[in-house]
Each structure stands twice: as C-alpha cells, then as structure tokens.
Scaffold this active site. Structure first.
Site, PDB file in Angstrom:
ATOM      1  N   SER A  15      33.966 -30.886 -63.941  1.00 23.25           N
ATOM      2  CA  SER A  15      34.679 -29.729 -64.259  1.00 23.25           C
ATOM      3  C   SER A  15      34.689 -28.893 -62.946  1.00 23.25           C
ATOM      4  CB  SER A  15      34.012 -28.787 -65.013  1.00 23.25           C
ATOM      5  OG  SER A  15      32.902 -27.949 -64.523  1.00 23.25           O
ATOM      6  N   ASP A  16      35.758 -28.062 -62.668  1.00 25.33           N
ATOM      7  CA  ASP A  16      35.742 -27.135 -61.820  1.00 25.33           C
ATOM      8  C   ASP A  16      34.707 -25.759 -62.040  1.00 25.33           C
ATOM      9  OD1 ASP A  16      35.940 -25.576 -59.365  1.00 25.33           O
ATOM     10  OD2 ASP A  16      38.345 -25.832 -59.511  1.00 25.33           O
ATOM     11  N   TYR A  17      34.460 -25.032 -61.263  1.00 21.02           N
ATOM     12  CA  TYR A  17      33.697 -23.869 -61.188  1.00 21.02           C
ATOM     13  C   TYR A  17      33.736 -23.175 -62.657  1.00 21.02           C
ATOM     14  CZ  TYR A  17      30.638 -20.377 -58.650  1.00 21.02           C
ATOM     15  OH  TYR A  17      29.640 -19.489 -58.405  1.00 21.02           O
TER      16      TYR A  17
END
Ligand code: NOJ
Length: 745
Positions: A258-260
């Site tokens: 995932s991104d942040y």
C-alpha cells in the site's frame, strides 16, 4: 520436500501471518501523511512487523533486525525499504530531468549507483522507480515522473529496474525495485494531488499501464499502489487492476505494497468503515499495509467472523479472509526469500563490502546533470568563453537548498556546489553575483513552506532593491546569467499549483535585465514544466535545468562554458500558457477545425494566439549543427512480419562532438477509434564526432501499431489495422519528415 516459505506457512499462527503484513516507518525520517502513534519497538517485540522503511543507518537497521528476530517465535526477519527516488546519499537530477537525457543506459547507471549506496546502508528495497506518466504540469509529482510519453517512460522503467536489481535482487549492491504508483496517479482531476482519475480504458491501457508492463517484464519485484481512484474505484481496492491486470495480464508475481496509510484512506474515499476497507484492500491484492496498521487491527476479527456488508457490496467468509491472509503472507515471505533473508537475516546488515565512493558518485551526478539540461534557445550566445565577464544574478545563483529537488530524503544540500562556485572553479574567476533569496517568496509559497515545515531565508531587502543590485552588476558585465525558477517545495507531493509558471518577481527581474541590452542567458531551475511566457522571448539563450541534484549547478556551468555539450530533449511539452494544461504532443485528432477552410472555430483559445511558443516534446538544441538527410523506407508496402527498415542520414556539421536523439513517430490516419495525432514508436541516440555523417536505421514492426479498443477492461482487445500509416522522423515531435507505409492485411 517443502520449501522454506511453505515450512514457515505451515507453522505460523494467524496472528503471526497478520504481523507479516504490517509495514511501519522507522520514525527517523519524513512524515508525509496522517502518521499513527506507533511504538515500533513494542510491535517488534510482539512479532507484529513484516518490514520497516526509513532507517537512517546500518546500525539502526541491524538493531531493529535483532529486535525483530528476538520478538519473532519463528525468527522471521524484517526487510528494509527506503524512498530512494533519484539517488540515496548522492542525489542525481530529478527523475523528470533525467528522463530528458533520453538515455536509458544513464538511468540504469544512476539506479545501480543508488542501489549500491542504499544496500550499503542495509536497504533491501527502494520505493522507485516512479513511472507515472503525466501530462499535467499542475501536478507537483510530475517532478518524479518520467514525463508524458508511454514509450519513453517504459524504456526508463525497464532501465531503472535493471539498474536497481541487476540479475539478482540478493546480489551484492543490489536492491529490489518497487514500481509506483499503480496506477494513473499522474492523471488526477485538475492536477490536484491524490485526486481521482476518470479515463477511457483505452487511455489507461495505452498511456498509463505500459510503463508498468515494461517494469514487470524487466522483473520488478515489488509494486506500490496509488492513492487515487481509477474510474470510481480507489486503487487500494482495485481488484480488477491489481489482481486482474497486474498479476493476471503481466504475470507479475512479486509483492504489492500500500502507499502511506492508503488502506485507511479507503474510509475517506467512502468505501466503508475500517473492516470493510481492510477486506477490500486485501481482496484487491494489497499485500502489505504501510503505516496505518488497519490490517493489524481488523484482520484478527475478520479472520474469525468474515464480513457481510451489503451497503458496501462486500461479502467474504472467514475462510475466504484466511485464504487472502495466507496469499499475502506467502508473498511477503517469498519476497524475503528472494532477498536471501530467510537464509541470512543479516544479509546486507553487516558492514558492507563494496561501498561506492562519493567521488564516483559526484562524477556520475555531474554527467547526469549536464545530460538532463535542455537548451531551448541560443541566439549565438552560448557557449561562453572562460574570459567572459559574467553577472550571475537571481535567487538560485548561490542556492544549495533547492538544487536537490523534492524527495531527496537522504540527501544533504551541503553536498551541492552552488552555481557561483561551479562557475568560479570552471573558469578560474568568480562571477559577480547577486542573489536575493526573497525574490522567490510569495505569500502563498510562504504558507506552503510552513506546511512543509521549512523556513524561508530573508535578508530584509525589498524586491526593488534586489533588482537594482542585479542591474548594477549587469551593467559591468559582458553577459548576464539569470538563475530563476521555482523552490523545491513548489514541486513534489502535495504541491500541485494552479498556474505552472514562473513567479511574478522573476518576470520583473528578467524584464529589467533585458532592458540593459546585454546578452541575457536565462537558466530555469524547476521541478515541473513551467510556462515561460515573456521570459522565453526576452532570453537570448535559455536553459531548462530542472532541480539537478548535488551536481546540478556544476552540470549547468559545464554547459554554459562548453565543458559539456547540451544534449537534453524535453520529456514533457512546455506549455505556452499555464491555462492550456494538461497537454501533450500526442493529443488526439478532432473534427474541427478543418485546416484551410472557414476558420470560425479556433484550434485553441481566444486569449492565446496560435503562434504562442510551446516547446514540444522531444525538443532540445545542441551547440553543433545537425543536418538530417531525406529518410527512406526499404519497402512501401509490407505484410505483417515482413521486415521494414527506415533509414535516415544525419551529419554533424558543427565543430565539436554532439549527441543527437533521432526520434521516430507514427500516425494512423484511419482507425477504429480516435488516435493520438502522432505517437513515439522508437528513438536512437548517436554520438557524432565533428564532421561525422551516419546512417541511422529503424526496424519497423507491425506490433508498434497495435492499440487497445476497450469497451471495458475485460473485453479489451489490442488491434492493428491494415492500411496506410505515416512515419515521422526527426529531432523532436514537431520538426519531422514524413513517409507513408501500407500494411497489407
Ligand atoms: C507516500 C508517497 O506517495 C510514496 O511515493 C512514498 O514511497 C511513501 N509515501 C513512503 O514514504
């Protein structure tokens, strides 16, 4: 006999498996989102962490690994990741700048260097290359992008993967590459970062996905999802694109991050409360949850009870959730195995063998910087002779801070040799310099800078005083070099802007300098393509230098004084006016107007003349004179599979060596759907000695004319029509010569 991964899988408890899906920040670096109050140490002790990103030294990575192993019943090691976007300690030009070299081998070399530096500090994966095609200069992250064209971006993606990974991600000095951001992050509505993209499936398949296909074909081991939604589905829940296209179509078998806090953000996207968001993300194929810890919180209950949320259209049994956890955990372990960590948890974490030297890095950074600079205009001013009396003025004349550009998290601006010093060292005489930092200040920028926690230097003088100081120096000089542009915080994540153009004080400065009548060289340091407006007209010579990294100003000095020849070519179109974005050389053909007929209908805008100066994709000048001969085709009609060769002679009539990028475009005048008015199908870079003449040949392949027709993603078909196509060859996307070719059925 079972392999290591399967042996572990057989022994792990559900909680241990869920722990492997947790990706946490080391807490030693930049915070870019809604960070959680995570106590990393506690999590490590409880065996609840699969990987950590952002460690700042080998010692701290080693200490975390020791702690993780002590906390893990089955002694499963962490892997470490970092945002190595355009170099690790040695910061190279911004990716958008390096793409202007049009040189995949240089991209590969800088990636390999960055990999070696990062690996020497215990990193196993870099969150790079960023391969989001972007045609919107308002979007701040165009700075990290390979530009507007899918073919150029694809070659860069493959080169970066080769550079980072080499033949083996567990090899010495190598790291795993992570392609990001999957996908269409570069096409947000109105250029606003994080905003959603609504696209024809044909655009997705033909423009935004090809660099990912190329990166996967080159063997990328990891992919990061993007924050935006694509056609109504947020990418962190986009099963159709992640499990469907990415894994199904390209055969990608690596790890998806995932991104942040991207999983948590599904809630804000409106996809449901946390349990639903988590179930959707896991189902979509997001294997690891970065920062948000929603997997850690929600999956234990989901694994016991499943979920049935009619309002969100999500129904997954407990067994189905457990299968999904197994699927992602297996991918995490397989990734660790590929990295060699299951055999040796301290691989890469003991004092590194071959640490690349800073000196080699500086040399490569300087070459890369010079290769990234694009010469847009030169009315016989450049190169300057070393005896020229130069007045070096403008806010970037002595700047170090902005030169690294955005996303240089492990860089140090003390490593930058500023332009005044670079010129002094190169020429043996210090230029007269006026800088005036606060020319770059504007109220809104100040506000943004505060948001980013960065302070602005001030010296208390007014704009008028600063311009007067610059003029006084200019009057004593033979040539003025004005270093203008945008601050590094102007471009980058969450730094979209409404009007991608130079700040007004820079226009005032240039107008005042122009009025002196002295030859005026303008150098633009920027993170995005800016509409230059009157500055392009006022300049006698114009260099687009981007934010060039630790040796950016030295690369500029090399070009100014002829120690290097300009060879950069734009990887993005520079707009004539900020209001005409998004834009691309590859815009589609339309029905009106019809050239040569009644012109009530304008091609463009009432308030922008058709003659307004745009610098087209692929454009860039050199110091020599390159002459193109007449192109020819080996045959004018061909059956698919039959070899066709286009040949063109080029000659360097200038007095010095030149690097020329010969670009081949095509157009398809009759197709099933609207097509780009032209599209890049190949390019070649050749070095020509003074006076040298060369034939350049391109093999033309019917496959280069395939395009997607896609009423939906699942029914997409790549087709190629028989009939006439046109080939356009030349030094950029505009100044080409054309030939016709007919594909027989
Ligand atoms: C958010 C950014 O979108 C991404 O590019 C980066 O890798 C992560 N944060 C980690 O810092």
């Amino acid at each position: 006999m079972k392999g290591k991964v399967e042996r572990l899988m057989a022994e792990m408890t559900p909680a241990e498996k869920i722990g492997q899906l947790n990706l946490l920040p080391a807490g030693e670096g930049l915070v870019t989102g809604a960070a959680q109050a995570t106590t990393l140490a506690q999590r490590l002790d409880a065996g609840q962490v699969g990987a950590v990103f952002g460690t700042k030294s080998l010692a701290s990575a080693r200490a975390m690994q020791e702690r993780a192993l002590a906390g893990s019943r089955l002694k499963i090691p962490l892997f470490f990741g970092e945002d190595v976007i355009h170099g690790h300690r040695t910061i190279f030009p911004l990716p958008v700048a390096l793409a202007c070299s049009w040189d995949p081998s240089l991209v590969e070399e800088t990636a390999a260097f960055a990999a070696a530096e990062a690996a020497a500090e215990g990193q196993h994966v870099v969150f790079s290359p960023m391969i989001d095609v972007s045609r919107d200069p308002r979007w701040g992250r165009v700075a990290e992008s390979p530009g507007e064209d899918p073919l150029l971006a694809s070659r860069i993606a493959a080169a970066a993967v080769r550079g980072y990974q080499g033949a083996d991600i567990a090899g010495p000095g190598r790291v795993a590459a992570c392609l990001k951001h999957f996908v269409a992050y570069g096409a947000p509505l109105s250029g606003r970062d994080y905003d959603n993209a609504s696209l024809a499936w044909e655009d997705l398949l033909g423009i935004y996905l090809p660099p990912f296909a190329a990166g996967c074909a080159a063997g990328a081991a990891c992919v990061m999802a993007s924050f935006n939604a694509v056609n109504k589905v947020p990418m962190h829940a986009h099963a159709q694109l992640i499990e469907g296209w990415l894994r199904g179509t390209t055969g990608f078998d690596g790890l998806v991050l995932s991104d942040y806090t991207g999983v948590k953000e599904l809630i804000a996207h409106g996809l449901g409360p946390a349990p639903v968001a988590v179930a959707r993300a896991l189902f979509a194929g997001i294997d690891m949850d970065m920062v948000g810890e929603d997997y850690l919180r929600e999956l234990p209950a989901l694994a016991k009870a499943g979920i049935d949320a009619a309002d969100a259209g999500v129904a997954l049994s407990a067994a189905a959730i457990r299968d999904l956890i197994n699927r992602s955990c297996r991918r995490v372990l397989t990734f660790k195995d590929r990295l060699g960590l299951l055999d040796n948890p301290f691989r890469g974490l003991v004092a590194a063998g071959a640490v690349p030297t800073r000196q080699d890095g500086r040399k490569l950074a300087r070459t890369a910087a010079a290769r990234s600079v694009v010469l847009l205009k030169n009315d016989a001013v450049l190169p300057l002779s070393t005896g020229t009396r130069v007045a070096l003025v403008g806010p970037f004349a002595r700047d170090r801070r902005n030169m690294l550009g955005t996303w240089a998290v492990s860089g140090n601006s003390d490593d930058v040799v500023p332009l005044d010093q670079a010129v002094a060292t190169l020429t043996g005489r210090a230029p007269k310099t006026a800088w005036g930092v606060n020319i770059v200040e504007e109220a809104w920028l100040e506000q943004r800078l505060n948001v980013h926690g960065v302070t602005v230097e001030r010296d208390g003088r007014s704009e008028a005083e600063l311009v007067d100081e610059a003029l006084a120096l200019a009057r004593q000089a033979d040539v003025i070099v004005a270093a203008v542009g945008e601050a590094k915080e102007h471009a980058g994540e969450s730094s979209s802007c409404l009007s991608p153009s130079l700040p007004a004080p820079h226009h005032h400065l240039i107008a005042a300098l122009k009025a002196t009548g002295k030859p005026l060289v303008v150098v633009v340091f920027a993170g995005r393509p800016l509409a230059l407006g009157a500055i392009a007209e006022a300049a006698d010579a114009l260099l687009y230098a981007w934010h060039g990294g630790i040796a950016g100003p030295e690369g500029v000095a090399d070009i100014l004084f002829g120690a290097a020849a300009p060879s950069g070519r734009l990887c993005v179109t520079l707009p004539a006016h900020p209001g005409e974005v998004p834009l691309s050389y590859a815009e589609e053909t339309t029905g009106r107007p019809n050239p040569g007929h009644f012109q009530k209908f304008l091609t463009g805008w009432l308030d922008l003349p058709d003659s307004a100066m745009r610098y087209p994709f692929g454009f860039g000048l050199g110091y020599g004179e390159i002459r193109y001969g007449l192109p020819s085709l080996s045959i004018a009609q061909a059956a698919p599979g039959e070899p066709v060769v286009l040949t063109i002679g080029i000659e360097n009539r200038g007095p010095r060596e030149a690097i020329e990028t010969v670009q081949l475009y095509a157009s398809d005048p009759v197709a099933r759907i609207t097509r780009p008015s032209r599209f890049l199908i190949d390019f070649q870079q050749v070095t020509l000695r003074a006076g040298e003449r060369r034939e350049v040949s391109f093999r033309i392949d019917a496959g280069q004319f395939r395009y997607p027709v896609a009423p939906s993603l699942e029914t997409a078909e790549w087709v190629r029509d028989p009939g006439l196509v046109r080939l356009h060859v030349g030094p950029n996307s505009r100044d080409t010569q054309s030939l016709e070719l007919t594909w027989l059925a």
